[in-house]
Write an enzyme that holds these catalytic residues in place. Structure first.
Site, PDB file in Angstrom:
ATOM      1  N   LYS A  44       0.831  -1.202   0.000  1.00  0.00           N
ATOM      2  CA  LYS A  44       0.000   0.000   0.000  1.00  0.00           C
ATOM      3  C   LYS A  44       0.870   1.259   0.000  1.00  0.00           C
ATOM      4  O   LYS A  44       2.048   1.233   0.383  1.00  0.00           O
ATOM      5  CB  LYS A  44      -0.948   0.021   1.196  1.00  0.00           C
ATOM      6  CG  LYS A  44      -0.248   0.035   2.537  1.00  0.00           C
ATOM      7  CD  LYS A  44       0.136   1.413   3.039  1.00  0.00           C
ATOM      8  CE  LYS A  44       0.864   1.358   4.276  1.00  0.00           C
ATOM      9  NZ  LYS A  44       2.260   1.683   4.388  1.00  0.00           N
ATOM     10  N   ASN A 101      11.996 -14.133   1.734  1.00  0.00           N
ATOM     11  CA  ASN A 101      12.317 -12.698   1.828  1.00  0.00           C
ATOM     12  C   ASN A 101      13.085 -12.346   3.104  1.00  0.00           C
ATOM     13  O   ASN A 101      13.758 -11.312   3.163  1.00  0.00           O
ATOM     14  CB  ASN A 101      11.034 -11.846   1.788  1.00  0.00           C
ATOM     15  CG  ASN A 101      10.283 -12.000   0.477  1.00  0.00           C
ATOM     16  OD1 ASN A 101       9.223 -12.597   0.460  1.00  0.00           O
ATOM     17  ND2 ASN A 101      10.854 -11.522  -0.627  1.00  0.00           N
ATOM     18  N   LEU A 147       5.824   0.204   2.747  1.00  0.00           N
ATOM     19  CA  LEU A 147       4.822  -0.149   1.719  1.00  0.00           C
ATOM     20  C   LEU A 147       3.830  -1.187   2.237  1.00  0.00           C
ATOM     21  O   LEU A 147       3.149  -1.850   1.472  1.00  0.00           O
ATOM     22  CB  LEU A 147       5.522  -0.656   0.451  1.00  0.00           C
ATOM     23  CG  LEU A 147       6.443   0.367  -0.218  1.00  0.00           C
ATOM     24  CD1 LEU A 147       7.059  -0.225  -1.494  1.00  0.00           C
ATOM     25  CD2 LEU A 147       5.710   1.673  -0.530  1.00  0.00           C
ATOM     26  N   SER A 156       4.208  -5.816   5.995  1.00  0.00           N
ATOM     27  CA  SER A 156       3.755  -6.602   7.152  1.00  0.00           C
ATOM     28  C   SER A 156       2.266  -6.901   7.044  1.00  0.00           C
ATOM     29  O   SER A 156       1.797  -7.992   7.359  1.00  0.00           O
ATOM     30  CB  SER A 156       4.024  -5.826   8.445  1.00  0.00           C
ATOM     31  OG  SER A 156       3.304  -4.598   8.450  1.00  0.00           O
ATOM     32  N   ASP A 207      -3.239  -0.353   7.157  1.00  0.00           N
ATOM     33  CA  ASP A 207      -2.464  -1.169   6.208  1.00  0.00           C
ATOM     34  C   ASP A 207      -3.186  -2.459   5.863  1.00  0.00           C
ATOM     35  O   ASP A 207      -3.274  -2.851   4.695  1.00  0.00           O
ATOM     36  CB  ASP A 207      -1.090  -1.499   6.809  1.00  0.00           C
ATOM     37  CG  ASP A 207      -0.177  -0.281   6.823  1.00  0.00           C
ATOM     38  OD1 ASP A 207       0.991  -0.422   7.197  1.00  0.00           O
ATOM     39  OD2 ASP A 207      -0.654   0.811   6.460  1.00  0.00           O
TER      40      ASP A 207
HETATM   41  N1  LIG Z   1       7.357 -11.531   2.711  1.00  0.00           N
HETATM   42  C1  LIG Z   1       7.575 -11.575   4.044  1.00  0.00           C
HETATM   43  N2  LIG Z   1       8.039 -12.704   4.631  1.00  0.00           N
HETATM   44  C2  LIG Z   1       8.226 -12.766   5.977  1.00  0.00           C
HETATM   45  N3  LIG Z   1       8.018 -11.732   6.818  1.00  0.00           N
HETATM   46  C3  LIG Z   1       7.565 -10.567   6.283  1.00  0.00           C
HETATM   47  C4  LIG Z   1       7.326 -10.426   4.877  1.00  0.00           C
HETATM   48  N4  LIG Z   1       6.908  -9.150   4.646  1.00  0.00           N
HETATM   49  C5  LIG Z   1       6.879  -8.526   5.847  1.00  0.00           C
HETATM   50  N5  LIG Z   1       7.279  -9.365   6.830  1.00  0.00           N
HETATM   51  C6  LIG Z   1       7.372  -9.025   8.270  1.00  0.00           C
HETATM   52  O1  LIG Z   1       7.013  -7.629   8.412  1.00  0.00           O
HETATM   53  C7  LIG Z   1       8.134  -6.892   8.939  1.00  0.00           C
HETATM   54  C8  LIG Z   1       8.179  -5.491   8.281  1.00  0.00           C
HETATM   55  O2  LIG Z   1       7.055  -4.802   8.792  1.00  0.00           O
HETATM   56  P1  LIG Z   1       7.111  -3.202   9.051  1.00  0.00           P
HETATM   57  O3  LIG Z   1       8.261  -2.877   9.931  1.00  0.00           O
HETATM   58  O4  LIG Z   1       5.758  -2.801   9.472  1.00  0.00           O
HETATM   59  O5  LIG Z   1       7.454  -2.604   7.611  1.00  0.00           O
HETATM   60  P2  LIG Z   1       6.478  -2.405   6.352  1.00  0.00           P
HETATM   61  O6  LIG Z   1       5.101  -2.869   6.747  1.00  0.00           O
HETATM   62  O7  LIG Z   1       6.560  -0.951   6.057  1.00  0.00           O
HETATM   63  O8  LIG Z   1       7.096  -3.240   5.262  1.00  0.00           O
HETATM   64  C9  LIG Z   1       9.361  -7.741   8.578  1.00  0.00           C
HETATM   65  O9  LIG Z   1      10.418  -7.478   9.500  1.00  0.00           O
HETATM   66  C10 LIG Z   1       8.822  -9.150   8.779  1.00  0.00           C
HETATM   67  O10 LIG Z   1       8.739  -9.469  10.173  1.00  0.00           O
HETATM   68  C1  LIG Z   2       2.903   4.620  10.584  1.00  0.00           C
HETATM   69  C2  LIG Z   2       1.585   3.922  10.253  1.00  0.00           C
HETATM   70  O1  LIG Z   2       0.565   4.901  10.158  1.00  0.00           O
HETATM   71  C3  LIG Z   2       1.697   3.184   8.915  1.00  0.00           C
HETATM   72  C4  LIG Z   2       2.823   2.135   8.923  1.00  0.00           C
HETATM   73  O2  LIG Z   2       3.121   1.700   7.610  1.00  0.00           O
HETATM   74  P1  LIG Z   2       4.351   0.666   7.342  1.00  0.00           P
HETATM   75  O3  LIG Z   2       4.233  -0.488   8.332  1.00  0.00           O
HETATM   76  O4  LIG Z   2       5.637   1.432   7.573  1.00  0.00           O
HETATM   77  O5  LIG Z   2       4.176   0.252   5.909  1.00  0.00           O
HETATM   78  C5  LIG Z   2       1.280   2.939  11.398  1.00  0.00           C
HETATM   79  C6  LIG Z   2      -0.160   2.423  11.364  1.00  0.00           C
HETATM   80  O6  LIG Z   2      -1.031   3.104  10.806  1.00  0.00           O
HETATM   81  O7  LIG Z   2      -0.372   1.333  11.904  1.00  0.00           O
HETATM   82 MG   LIG Z   3       3.970  -2.524   8.442  1.00  0.00          MG
END
Ligand SMILES: Nc1ncnc2c1ncn2[C@@H]1O[C@H](COP(=O)(O)OP(=O)(O)O)[C@@H](O)[C@H]1O
Ligand SMILES: C[C@@](O)(CCOP(=O)(O)O)CC(=O)O
Ligand SMILES: [Mg+2]
Length: 416
Positions: free
Chosen positions: A35, A78, A166, A169, A224
């Protein structure tokens, strides 16, 4: 449409959709989009409005029946994790999940979270236990509703950069929730590729995915996982999800600064600042709320095509919001460099997601000279940033037949 993401019972009498037993008798492919948050990140955690759109980069999950030797085989390329859980070891966790009173919101209790992370860390031996804790949590809750714990084989592979803002998670949590709900018979398995789940089923997927996000984010707003579930464009505020049916096509340059950061840590930092300086922070969050409202008004006014004046307003909103995000402490020098570079070419950028590095979006007008975009991409790539020119508004969580998967996904699954 109002969705309450917290209250979720596990047994059948309060969730008519929870019926049947875990039927892992077929291979299943599920995907969910990443997203982009146009406006409202961080403020949305404190009850303000966020506007978010589905991104055409997705996370894919393949679920297969296990080898019937009482194991759950997991492969998360990943994050470089490949391991096998013995179901008998998972069984030991079940009593703590049975004791949760039905009325309590189903997020993992602190004790359960400790259990899960210890189990995940023990079985995995690496630092990233959150992913495995999400999987163990959803597997246990979606399997133990009066059923046996089934043998499974799960591979998750994403086109998204993880930890970059993006919503990787959320795409991960939504994919797992949908696959486990489908195989445990709590939602249907649509016969054809293009048949979507019902609103009630999407709401169930979203609610479970939200619980998964809690394991990773700590205190997520839910925006998200909502975008990962419904896709398209949506307005999100305090758990209320309102799809924005028609928005003009927006072209953006998506840039990943490749600076790693933790959403959980950044979200906690904003909360600390809010507690420390309420009189300063509240007005900033309210201003971000007003930016989201104004952006939605302009997008809906320009649904047939944005005028030059409307683009100018969208660009001003981007600049103001980026300054606010710096004030609340989620900026980063890499993002400042990005904004200076795009500004020097007359473009406007802001971070997206939790910030602190990660990704930013740059709004592109339809009449922009390709040479300008090339010059900006070249300048940003010189900093070691990755750039994608993309459009936004991808579909939400989907079921796929193996023959319809993108080539890169099939290749990655075959390699896994
Ligand atoms: N494809 C994937 N495989 C395994 N874990 C994942 C994957 N994508 C995301 N994650 C989990 O989500 C975490 C990243 O989440 P976050 O810090 O919220 O960053 P964002 O949501 O912005 O990518 C990673 O450290 C991992 O724990
Ligand atoms: C910072 C926030 O507004 C978005 C987090 O986005 P991401 O996990 O960094 O992709 C946190 C939330 O809304 O849960
Ligand atoms: Mg996230």
């Amino acid at each position: 449409m109002v969705v309450n993401q917290n209250l979720l019972c596990c047994n059948t009498d309060c969730n008519p959709l929870i019926t049947g037993s875990m039927m892992v008798d077929r291979e299943l492919f599920v995907s969910a989009p990443g997203k982009v948050i146009l406006h409202g990140e961080h403020a949305v955690v404190h009850g303000k409005v966020a506007l978010a759109v589905g991104l055409n980069l997705r996370t894919f999950l393949r679920l297969r029946p296990g080898k019937d030797n009482g194991t759950v085989e997991i492969n998360l390329p990943n994050i470089g994790t490949k391991l096998t859980w013995k179901i008998s070891d998972l069984q030991a966790l079940v009593p703590s999940f049975h004791n949760s009173p039905e009325s309590k919101p189903l997020g993992p209790s602190p004790e359960q979270l400790d259990f899960l992370k210890t189990f995940a860390g023990f079985s995995n031996g690496t630092t990233d236990t959150e992913s495995l804790a999400v999987l163990a949590f959803l597997y246990l809750y979606l399997s133990i509703c009066g059923q046996a714990l089934p043998s499974l084989e799960i591979v998750v592979w994403s086109q998204l950069p993880t930890g970059a803002g993006l919503g990787s998670s959320a795409a991960y949590s939504v994919s797992i929730a949908a696959a486990l709900l489908a195989t445990s018979g709590k939602i249907s398995i649509p016969a054809q590729e293009n048949i979507r789940w019902t609103q009630a089923e999407l709401t169930l997927i979203n609610s479970w995915a939200f619980q998964g996000e809690k394991v990773i984010h700590g205190n997520p707003s839910g925006v998200d996982n909502a975008v990962g579930t419904w896709g398209g464009a949506l307005r999100f505020q305090a758990g209320e999800i309102n799809p924005i049916e028609r928005v003009p096509v927006l072209e953006i340059l998506l840039t990943n600064t490749c600076v790693p950061r933790s959403t959980k840590t950044l979200v906690a930092g904003v909360k600390d600042k809010l507690l420390k300086f309420p009189g300063i922070m509240e007005p900033v969050l309210s201003s971000i709320n007003a930016i989201s409202e104004e952006c939605q008004r302009v997008l809906q006014a320009g649904v047939e095509g944005l005028t030059i004046e409307q683009y100018s307003v969208l660009e001003e909103l981007i600049d103001i919001n980026q300054h606010h995000l710096n004030v609340i402490g989620v900026g980063h020098p890499s993002l400042d460099r990005l904004c200076q570079a795009t500004t020097s070419h007359g473009l406007h950028s802001k971070l997206t997601g939790a910030g602190g590095g990660g990704c930013a979006i740059t709004l592109l007008r339809p009449d922009i000279e390709p040479s300008v975009v090339d010059a900006v991409k070249q300048e940003l790539s010189a900093y070691g940033y990755q750039c994608w020119r993309t459009s936004i508004g991808a579909p939400g969580v989907s079921l796929h037949s193996s023959s319809m998967l993108p080539e890169d996904v099939t290749r990655s699954f075959n390699k896994a």
